[in-house]
Motif scaffolding. Sequence first.
Motif, PDB file in Angstrom:
ATOM      1  N   THR A  95       1.106  -1.031   0.351  1.00  0.00           N
ATOM      2  CA  THR A  95       0.350   0.196  -0.364  1.00  0.00           C
ATOM      3  C   THR A  95       0.812   1.299   0.275  1.00  0.00           C
ATOM      4  O   THR A  95       2.140   1.045  -0.002  1.00  0.00           O
ATOM      5  CB  THR A  95      -0.639   0.360   1.244  1.00  0.00           C
ATOM      6  OG1 THR A  95       0.077  -0.247   2.212  1.00  0.00           O
ATOM      7  CG2 THR A  95      -1.419  -1.469   1.356  1.00  0.00           C
ATOM      8  N   TYR A  97       0.886   3.583   2.268  1.00  0.00           N
ATOM      9  CA  TYR A  97       1.388   3.870   3.631  1.00  0.00           C
ATOM     10  C   TYR A  97       2.355   3.103   3.727  1.00  0.00           C
ATOM     11  O   TYR A  97       3.420   3.266   4.607  1.00  0.00           O
ATOM     12  CB  TYR A  97       0.155   3.674   4.567  1.00  0.00           C
ATOM     13  CG  TYR A  97       0.455   3.853   6.347  1.00  0.00           C
ATOM     14  CD1 TYR A  97       0.825   5.775   6.481  1.00  0.00           C
ATOM     15  CD2 TYR A  97       0.751   3.077   6.624  1.00  0.00           C
ATOM     16  CE1 TYR A  97       1.231   5.867   7.462  1.00  0.00           C
ATOM     17  CE2 TYR A  97       1.595   2.992   8.066  1.00  0.00           C
ATOM     18  CZ  TYR A  97       1.887   4.727   8.568  1.00  0.00           C
ATOM     19  OH  TYR A  97       2.265   4.744   9.965  1.00  0.00           O
ATOM     20  N   SER A  98       2.323   1.507   3.374  1.00  0.00           N
ATOM     21  CA  SER A  98       3.469   1.281   3.767  1.00  0.00           C
ATOM     22  C   SER A  98       5.001   1.216   2.991  1.00  0.00           C
ATOM     23  O   SER A  98       5.796   0.736   3.647  1.00  0.00           O
ATOM     24  CB  SER A  98       2.710  -1.387   3.132  1.00  0.00           C
ATOM     25  OG  SER A  98       1.502  -1.401   4.238  1.00  0.00           O
ATOM     26  N   LYS A 101       6.467   3.881   5.300  1.00  0.00           N
ATOM     27  CA  LYS A 101       6.887   3.222   6.448  1.00  0.00           C
ATOM     28  C   LYS A 101       8.251   2.627   6.380  1.00  0.00           C
ATOM     29  O   LYS A 101       8.329   2.738   7.236  1.00  0.00           O
ATOM     30  CB  LYS A 101       5.738   1.930   7.019  1.00  0.00           C
ATOM     31  CG  LYS A 101       5.507   1.571   7.775  1.00  0.00           C
ATOM     32  CD  LYS A 101       4.296   0.310   8.742  1.00  0.00           C
ATOM     33  CE  LYS A 101       4.893  -0.093  10.162  1.00  0.00           C
ATOM     34  NZ  LYS A 101       3.665  -0.483  10.451  1.00  0.00           N
ATOM     35  N   LYS A 111       7.155   7.497  12.098  1.00  0.00           N
ATOM     36  CA  LYS A 111       6.651   6.794  11.509  1.00  0.00           C
ATOM     37  C   LYS A 111       5.187   8.707  10.881  1.00  0.00           C
ATOM     38  O   LYS A 111       4.737   8.568  10.339  1.00  0.00           O
ATOM     39  CB  LYS A 111       5.396   5.828  12.135  1.00  0.00           C
ATOM     40  CG  LYS A 111       6.274   4.541  11.734  1.00  0.00           C
ATOM     41  CD  LYS A 111       5.294   3.247  12.450  1.00  0.00           C
ATOM     42  CE  LYS A 111       5.273   4.010  13.583  1.00  0.00           C
ATOM     43  NZ  LYS A 111       4.058   1.998  13.383  1.00  0.00           N
ATOM     44  N   ILE A 114       5.044  10.745   8.596  1.00  0.00           N
ATOM     45  CA  ILE A 114       4.057   9.980   7.126  1.00  0.00           C
ATOM     46  C   ILE A 114       3.018  10.394   6.668  1.00  0.00           C
ATOM     47  O   ILE A 114       2.429  10.730   5.516  1.00  0.00           O
ATOM     48  CB  ILE A 114       4.117   8.142   7.671  1.00  0.00           C
ATOM     49  CG1 ILE A 114       5.353   7.453   7.582  1.00  0.00           C
ATOM     50  CG2 ILE A 114       3.544   7.366   5.947  1.00  0.00           C
ATOM     51  CD1 ILE A 114       5.279   6.487   7.658  1.00  0.00           C
ATOM     52  N   ASP A 115       2.227  10.377   7.289  1.00  0.00           N
ATOM     53  CA  ASP A 115       0.545  10.690   7.349  1.00  0.00           C
ATOM     54  C   ASP A 115       1.236  12.301   7.114  1.00  0.00           C
ATOM     55  O   ASP A 115       0.009  12.991   5.800  1.00  0.00           O
ATOM     56  CB  ASP A 115      -0.586  10.833   8.680  1.00  0.00           C
ATOM     57  CG  ASP A 115      -0.706   9.523   8.785  1.00  0.00           C
ATOM     58  OD1 ASP A 115      -0.443   8.967   8.278  1.00  0.00           O
ATOM     59  OD2 ASP A 115      -0.895   9.365   9.856  1.00  0.00           O
ATOM     60  N   LEU A 118       1.853  12.418   3.645  1.00  0.00           N
ATOM     61  CA  LEU A 118       1.091  12.206   2.663  1.00  0.00           C
ATOM     62  C   LEU A 118      -0.477  13.296   2.547  1.00  0.00           C
ATOM     63  O   LEU A 118      -0.829  13.623   1.566  1.00  0.00           O
ATOM     64  CB  LEU A 118       0.172  10.569   3.244  1.00  0.00           C
ATOM     65  CG  LEU A 118       0.741   9.817   3.108  1.00  0.00           C
ATOM     66  CD1 LEU A 118       0.488   8.471   3.913  1.00  0.00           C
ATOM     67  CD2 LEU A 118       0.838   9.417   1.362  1.00  0.00           C
ATOM     68  N   PHE A 124      -3.285  11.069   0.950  1.00  0.00           N
ATOM     69  CA  PHE A 124      -3.560  10.697   3.061  1.00  0.00           C
ATOM     70  C   PHE A 124      -4.985  10.027   2.447  1.00  0.00           C
ATOM     71  O   PHE A 124      -5.623   8.810   3.119  1.00  0.00           O
ATOM     72  CB  PHE A 124      -4.131  11.913   3.137  1.00  0.00           C
ATOM     73  CG  PHE A 124      -3.799  11.674   5.785  1.00  0.00           C
ATOM     74  CD1 PHE A 124      -3.320  10.868   5.633  1.00  0.00           C
ATOM     75  CD2 PHE A 124      -5.712  11.686   5.684  1.00  0.00           C
ATOM     76  CE1 PHE A 124      -3.511  10.882   7.157  1.00  0.00           C
ATOM     77  CE2 PHE A 124      -6.059  10.650   7.035  1.00  0.00           C
ATOM     78  CZ  PHE A 124      -5.012  10.819   7.446  1.00  0.00           C
ATOM     79  N   ARG A 127      -4.416   6.769   1.649  1.00  0.00           N
ATOM     80  CA  ARG A 127      -2.655   5.857   1.752  1.00  0.00           C
ATOM     81  C   ARG A 127      -3.417   3.994   1.904  1.00  0.00           C
ATOM     82  O   ARG A 127      -1.641   3.623   2.067  1.00  0.00           O
ATOM     83  CB  ARG A 127      -2.616   5.809   3.253  1.00  0.00           C
ATOM     84  CG  ARG A 127      -4.149   6.037   3.812  1.00  0.00           C
ATOM     85  CD  ARG A 127      -4.119   6.371   5.971  1.00  0.00           C
ATOM     86  NE  ARG A 127      -4.734   6.386   6.852  1.00  0.00           N
ATOM     87  CZ  ARG A 127      -5.993   6.973   6.214  1.00  0.00           C
ATOM     88  NH1 ARG A 127      -6.780   8.135   5.481  1.00  0.00           N
ATOM     89  NH2 ARG A 127      -6.962   6.874   7.277  1.00  0.00           N
ATOM     90  N   ASN A 128      -4.427   2.964   1.688  1.00  0.00           N
ATOM     91  CA  ASN A 128      -4.706   2.038   2.173  1.00  0.00           C
ATOM     92  C   ASN A 128      -5.154   1.573   0.619  1.00  0.00           C
ATOM     93  O   ASN A 128      -5.094   0.260   0.368  1.00  0.00           O
ATOM     94  CB  ASN A 128      -5.831   1.302   2.623  1.00  0.00           C
ATOM     95  CG  ASN A 128      -5.596   1.962   4.484  1.00  0.00           C
ATOM     96  OD1 ASN A 128      -4.431   1.928   4.846  1.00  0.00           O
ATOM     97  ND2 ASN A 128      -6.702   2.446   5.061  1.00  0.00           N
TER      98      ASN A 128
END
Length: 284
Positions: A95, A97-98, A101, A111, A114-115, A118, A124, A127-128
């Motif tokens: 993903t 996000y991953s 990460k 971490k 990251i948000d 995004l 954002f 992210r998935n």
Amino acid sequence: MEKTTVIDVEQISKTFKDEVALKNLSFSVLSGEIFGFLGPSGSGKTTTIKILTGQLAQSSGTAAVLGKPVEKINEQIYEQVGIVTDNSGLYERMTVYSNLKLFAKILRVEKERIDHLLKRVGLFEHRNKLANQLSKGMTQRLVLARALLHQPKVLFLDEPTSGLDPSTAAAVHELLFELKESGTAIFLTTHNMDEATKLCDHVALLNDGLIVEHGSPRALSLKYNQNKSYHIVLKDEREFTLPHSEESREAINQWMADDELVTIHSNEPTLERVFLELTGRGLL
């Protein structure tokens, strides 16, 4: 904040078999500066980035990044450099996000950043999503976010807003200005002269592997403003383009005295027009 030389290039050339790709390039980039390396596709922009990031060896000349010769760039230097290019790899089955990460762990970045990134690049809400489900523009934004995770001292951007919609490109521009203010040196390649005019402190115009002109965007436009003229709009919506002359001065003064003048703009050439004048070729 005192500025220091972050990229220093002296007379580098690159030859592929019988083809000369770069011809004795010399330039420097300071901390807290956006430096535009501008020219059409195939002019040598990406080749220069590959040399400066240790991916390709120059045929002659010297270049250093953060005081380190490019031939000796090591992990310590890479930890201070961000790179955004068309072939910047992502893990497509992970993903959004991953992906970040994983790189945050490698780069020892908190971490929470990251948000923040995004949200800044408009991803954002996605992210998935798997990376291979992203559009070209979204992929470009993810690569940019990854390059900014560790707040690099040097950022190499190869056509960073290619494929982005205007609002997202504007958000990216705002982020680049913030990085500049924090002291990051940004090396930007593009054939979008309007973008370069907006972003860059200094530019080098590249044609067939040769720097044909360099300076600030404004200085170059003024230098090649050979036929000075002014565009006038009056309250009754009449428009005029007037030459730089005594008669024009008198007319403008009268319109101002009569409160008829709405706008007046000088007609110096754009960077793209300067490039066309110097090379006789377009930018695509």
